[in-house]
Scaffold this active site. Structure first.
Site, PDB file in Angstrom:
ATOM      1  CD  GLU A   1       5.913  -0.431  10.112  1.00 30.58           C
ATOM      2  OE1 GLU A   1       4.707  -0.490  10.442  1.00 30.58           O
ATOM      3  OE2 GLU A   1       6.443   0.572   9.617  1.00 30.58           O
ATOM      4  CG  HIS A   2       3.300  -3.866   6.446  1.00 32.17           C
ATOM      5  ND1 HIS A   2       1.937  -3.982   6.312  1.00 32.17           N
ATOM      6  CD2 HIS A   2       3.548  -2.543   6.559  1.00 32.17           C
ATOM      7  CE1 HIS A   2       1.383  -2.779   6.337  1.00 32.17           C
ATOM      8  NE2 HIS A   2       2.352  -1.884   6.482  1.00 32.17           N
ATOM      9  CD  GLU A  33       1.284  -7.463   5.189  1.00 29.00           C
ATOM     10  OE1 GLU A  33       0.875  -6.573   5.956  1.00 29.00           O
ATOM     11  OE2 GLU A  33       0.838  -8.630   5.203  1.00 29.00           O
ATOM     12  CD  GLU A  93       0.032   1.206   5.758  1.00 30.51           C
ATOM     13  OE1 GLU A  93       0.928   1.930   6.210  1.00 30.51           O
ATOM     14  OE2 GLU A  93       0.054  -0.035   5.850  1.00 30.51           O
ATOM     15  CG  HIS A 124       5.824   1.037   5.086  1.00 28.33           C
ATOM     16  ND1 HIS A 124       4.878   0.585   4.204  1.00 28.33           N
ATOM     17  CD2 HIS A 124       5.168   1.278   6.248  1.00 28.33           C
ATOM     18  CE1 HIS A 124       3.698   0.569   4.794  1.00 28.33           C
ATOM     19  NE2 HIS A 124       3.844   0.989   6.026  1.00 28.33           N
TER      20      HIS A 124
END
Length: 485
Positions: A98-99, A168, A175, A95
């Site tokens: 993905e960022h 990030e 998130e 994940h």
């Protein structure tokens, strides 16, 4: 735009999201529909869909296209790799990657990546699941070459600068806080932990905070080098596209992926998932409602039982008090829950993985109704092993088929459906074949499947909220015992 580019999109597998996968075993014999029982079995007039064309490139990448008369096109890369395949101690890398994919390449800065697609009126997005990762773009017909060039660039030339990795981390941690506020997300994470305890399938997709704080550039690069390989990739395009043009562009731009022959299925065989049938309970007396998920071990994507389990999911159905439909629902479970006011909502779910699956019921209800709600759910779950009427079976099959059609609408949904099926089956299943297999599920098939997957089987439980009236895990397991005759 940055948040939409790398939006975390977990697939809670309710009826519609399950159906998009169209789970079928490509070597199963073509099943004939029960036309004498169901007047809606002649589906041929419904389907005049364009042909799905597939080409395999020398580096193992497969290209699947389905053209239609549209001004828009969707093109994406579906990769047979997700959080399940992370190395020990690196949960969250898939994940995180993905960022980071959108944070700049050798040719484009992060800002130019955002603006290039935005200025064209397009959309660039991605999501990560436990077994797959997807990057895709929706653009006008004329901008398909730009979209493919951007996808090739971010997947082959991302730089992962240290300052972006540090920034990030904070984005992902925020998130995570948002996800923790979404109880459906929380429940299904707990359910996976209860069902596959100690296995990577039991981990969350985002990963724990301590690992997110430590993920490095080398972790990201190792993951790409290990799992982003040609044979585990499908480029799927739909809408205003021409097959030969897409193939030529992918062949010329997607040139740096290894042709490592190891498949996701082989990796799953090396570390097979084991259904642990345990429970996770989080008591919180301050919550107004309790959230409960009850699950059994389901089928793998290529298991012949996948179609009957889809029908069983449709038989159980779904209901929400805010919608109002329930007392007149064809689902006996929905009728009983709504008539007795036992829950605020309930839905059946069914998700599949390479070597296993999960299916069951997710419900929310008031604390003082939990025992009665649990009784009704378990009664209806086990009933299908002994009794199912033809009327409710016809309804379930037709609702299943209509859901399939309703959710393959538009080029984005078509590209996603084709990309997923190419990864799981190596082909795209024609609707006529799929519907024939659904129509072949009769009452005896449902009862046999329910007996094999429910009766005398372990159960996984996840629950959050005021749980004092919720029965113990042993009680749920006892309710699956076979009936004496």
């Amino acid at each position: 735009m940055a948040s939409s580019l790398s939006r975390y999109r977990r697939r809670i597998t309710n009826l519609t999201s399950t159906l998009l996968r169209a789970r079928l075993f490509s070597s199963l014999p073509f099943a004939k529909p029960n036309s004498s029982d169901d007047p809606f079995c002649d589906h041929a007039p419904l389907f005049r869909s364009p042909e799905v064309r597939v080409s395999a490139l020398s580096n193992g990448i497969r290209v699947a296209t389905q053209s239609s008369s549209s001004h828009m096109a969707s093109v994406g890369v579906w990769i047979d790799s997700g959080s399940r395949f992370e190395a020990p101690g690196t949960n969250g890398t898939a994940h995180f990657l993905e960022h980071m994919i959108f944070k700049g390449t050798r040719r484009r800065t992060a800002r130019s990546l955002e603006e290039e697609i935005e200025n064209l009126g397009g959309r660039l997005n991605a999501y990560t699941s436990r077994e797959q990762t997807t990057f895709f773009a929706d653009v006008f017909r004329r901008d398909v070459p730009v979209a493919i060039d951007v996808l090739a660039d971010i997947l082959q030339n991302s730089k992962f600068p240290d300052h972006a990795i540090k920034r990030e981390r904070g984005v992902i941690l925020r998130e995570m806080e948002e996800v923790h506020g979404q109880m459906e997300e929380v429940i299904f994470d707990y359910l996976h932990e209860a069902a596959f305890h100690g296995h990577p399938l039991g981990n969350t997709i985002l990963g724990p905070e301590e690992i997110i704080q430590s993920i490095s550039r080398s972790d990201l690069q190792n993951y790409i080098e290990t799992h982003y390989t040609g044979p585990r990739m499908v480029v799927s395009a739909a809408g205003a596209v021409e097959h030969e043009e897409i193939v030529d562009m992918v062949e010329s731009l997607f040139t740096r992926f290894a042709r490592t022959p190891t498949t996701a299925a082989q990796l799953a065989q090396e570390n097979p998932a084991v259904f642990t049938g345990s429970e996770v309970r989080v008591d919180n007396e301050d919550m107004p409602l309790a959230h409960l998920a009850i699950a059994f071990k389901g089928s793998a994507w290529t298991d012949p039982n996948s179609i009957p389990l889809m029908v069983i999911q449709s038989l159980w159905g779904s209901w929400n008090s805010s919608v109002g439909v329930g007392n007149c629902s064809g689902s006996q479970l929905a009728r009983r829950v709504s008539t007795d006011n036992l829950a605020e909502s309930m839905m059946a779910f069914n998700t599949n993985y390479l070597d296993t699956g999960l299916f069951g019921i997710y419900a929310t209800g008031k604390p003082n109704c939990l025992h009665d709600l649990s009784c009704v759910i378990m009664q209806e779950i086990t009933r299908l092993a002994y009794e199912v009427s033809e009327a409710e079976l016809v309804r379930a099959r037709n609702q299943l088929k209509s859901a399939l059609l309703l959710h393959i609408d538009g080029s984005t949904a078509v590209a996603e459906n084709n990309g997923r099926q190419m990864l799981t089956y190596g082909r795209v299943i024609p609707f006529l074949e799929l519907f024939a297999r659904i129509d072949a599920v009769d009452a005896s098939t449902v009862k046999e499947t329910a007996k094999n997957f429910i009766i005398n089987k372990d159960v996984a439980i996840a629950a959050v909220g005021p749980l004092i009236k919720l029965p113990h895990h042993e009680w749920f397991r006892s309710q699956t015992c076979s009936q004496t005759t």
